[in-house]
Design an enzyme around this catalytic site. Sequence first.
Site, PDB file in Angstrom:
ATOM      1  N   ASN A 156       0.867  -1.084   0.323  1.00 57.40           N
ATOM      2  CA  ASN A 156       0.181  -0.454  -0.172  1.00 57.40           C
ATOM      3  C   ASN A 156       0.228   1.311  -0.326  1.00 57.40           C
ATOM      4  O   ASN A 156       0.444   2.311  -0.766  1.00 57.40           O
ATOM      5  CB  ASN A 156      -1.124  -0.066   1.282  1.00 57.40           C
ATOM      6  CG  ASN A 156      -0.382  -0.061   2.409  1.00 57.40           C
ATOM      7  OD1 ASN A 156       0.490  -0.026   2.605  1.00 57.40           O
ATOM      8  ND2 ASN A 156      -1.656  -0.075   3.272  1.00 57.40           N
ATOM      9  N   GLU A 255       4.497  -3.957  12.298  1.00 58.51           N
ATOM     10  CA  GLU A 255       3.298  -2.274  12.126  1.00 58.51           C
ATOM     11  C   GLU A 255       2.295  -3.468  11.413  1.00 58.51           C
ATOM     12  O   GLU A 255       2.139  -3.576  10.464  1.00 58.51           O
ATOM     13  CB  GLU A 255       4.413  -1.985  11.049  1.00 58.51           C
ATOM     14  CG  GLU A 255       3.405  -0.726  11.076  1.00 58.51           C
ATOM     15  CD  GLU A 255       2.653  -0.046  10.804  1.00 58.51           C
ATOM     16  OE1 GLU A 255       1.018  -0.006  10.833  1.00 58.51           O
ATOM     17  OE2 GLU A 255       2.840   0.138   9.440  1.00 58.51           O
ATOM     18  N   CYS A 289      -3.298   1.488   6.823  1.00 58.69           N
ATOM     19  CA  CYS A 289      -2.938   0.319   7.712  1.00 58.69           C
ATOM     20  C   CYS A 289      -4.341   1.584   9.509  1.00 58.69           C
ATOM     21  O   CYS A 289      -4.239   1.341  10.043  1.00 58.69           O
ATOM     22  CB  CYS A 289      -2.240  -0.470   8.178  1.00 58.69           C
ATOM     23  SG  CYS A 289      -0.699   1.042   8.672  1.00 58.69           S
TER      24      CYS A 289
HETATM   25  C1  SIN Z   1       0.251   2.414   6.623  1.00 58.79           C
HETATM   26  O1  SIN Z   1      -0.636   2.039   6.133  1.00 58.79           O
HETATM   27  O2  SIN Z   1       1.391   2.073   5.937  1.00 58.79           O
HETATM   28  C2  SIN Z   1       1.150   3.756   6.592  1.00 58.79           C
HETATM   29  C3  SIN Z   1       0.418   5.083   6.350  1.00 58.79           C
HETATM   30  C4  SIN Z   1       1.151   5.986   7.048  1.00 58.79           C
HETATM   31  O3  SIN Z   1       2.519   5.996   7.165  1.00 58.79           O
HETATM   32  O4  SIN Z   1      -0.074   6.641   7.085  1.00 58.79           O
END
Ligand code: SIN
Length: 482
Positions: A156, A255, A289
Amino acid sequence: MLSLKDPSLLGPYAAAPNQTGAVSGHFTVFNPATAAAIADVADLDVTRVRDKIDAAYVARPDWSARTADERCALMLRWSRLMRDNIEDLSVILTAEMGKPLAEARSEIEYATSYIDWFAEEGRRIYGDIIPAHEKTKRIFVLKQPVGVAALITPWNFPSAMIARKAAPAMAAGCSVVARPSEMTPLSALAMCVLAERAGIPSGVLSVVPSTDAAGIGAEFCSNTKVRKLSFTGSTRIGSLLMRQAAGDIKKLSLELGGNAPFVVFDDADLDKAVAGALLAKFRNAGQTCVCANRIYVQKGVYDAFAEKLSQAIAKFNVGDGMSHDTQIGPLISPAALLKVEEHIQDAVRNGATIRQGGRRHPGGGQYFEPTVLTGVSDEMKVAREETFGPVAPLFAFDTVEEVIERSNDTEFGLAAYFYTQDLGRAWRVAEALDVGMVGVNTAAISTAQAPFGGIKQSGIGREGSKYGINEYLELKYVCMET
Ligand code: SIN
């Protein structure tokens, strides 16, 4: 086919599709907007990945022995080259991942911000001198690079997640082997080419494209030359890697999944809250996420908020990210589309109403209409699982205590957002939410300066900020008799 100003950016592992013999043992990368093949990429097996780990192991002593200034200069040159090539890097990113070009451009800038931040932070890896327990003793604490770091990054954010992990590792003096998602390996390969052009020595940063996610994950976990594993992805896989890495007691950063609450209190500035929901929910077509997964709206403003949000998303242009007016691109895969549909069907079957959208987009392919659901409840899938798509379920609530309890009623604890104009409430709610990151009257929380990461099943460790570099350092205490 990709149209780039500098086609050599893709490096030796990638070639235009269907060029017989160009890359042996390859897999094909497809554009999620058009389903067209965009490149054939070498499919590295475990043996070749092991060779890269060996190369990283050999490169590490020289890299860690350099001064922080030298590493900093090389890393800053790398990020400058990324910015110089931002148009090509954005085209690569949009072609393989689908996000609109403007978002791809911001992602490249976001990626370089991590490289810049950590390049500088590497110069501030201070140790400590501790008052000793005996007159003749001296105690000091050194911070040293953990060793070879293995990284596993998701589809993503194909550039930013490599940068967010590789930059602190490299600044700390570690060498890195990174496996990008097989759906989006090209951005990482291009970053690796630019790192080489910047003068970062061979073996310090290797990108290993592979379809063998399980095999490479197991190798990263069991290879004793790897001392650190950093993974971004699902909680299921994070938990598996944690178990596999236990055998070698590896240092871990995970994460993982989120199920972020986004709370709108009666006293919120509604226009600001709507703007925040558009960002927190619809950035990257809802595939982050930290996405707002559950939108809780206090009863006094529920209808007004639903109306404003529905009107705003009805205006979104959905389409191929390569077109300059696109705001919402395709979902990453047919499976992602099916999950979004399943969540909506489950909600409607259990009493929710589709206020806006709710269907596959007439453009076909992997496009889905930005959607608002009202009348949703906590038993529905939209409340319990990450939808990872452009669906905003609106839950009604009465009291502060109730919404805190419902927000925290999940195994996840990554991000949360809320909107209120009451300063006291802002403090109390921020403290009460069981998450690693809170946005108060803002949805734009991700930045290189701040610690990104979650609690509970959302993960371990932090990325970004002064804390992020510690994930790639070991403490060594020295006790000296004088
Ligand atoms: C992610 O969705 O893993 C990262 C999102 C972000 O860095 O804002």
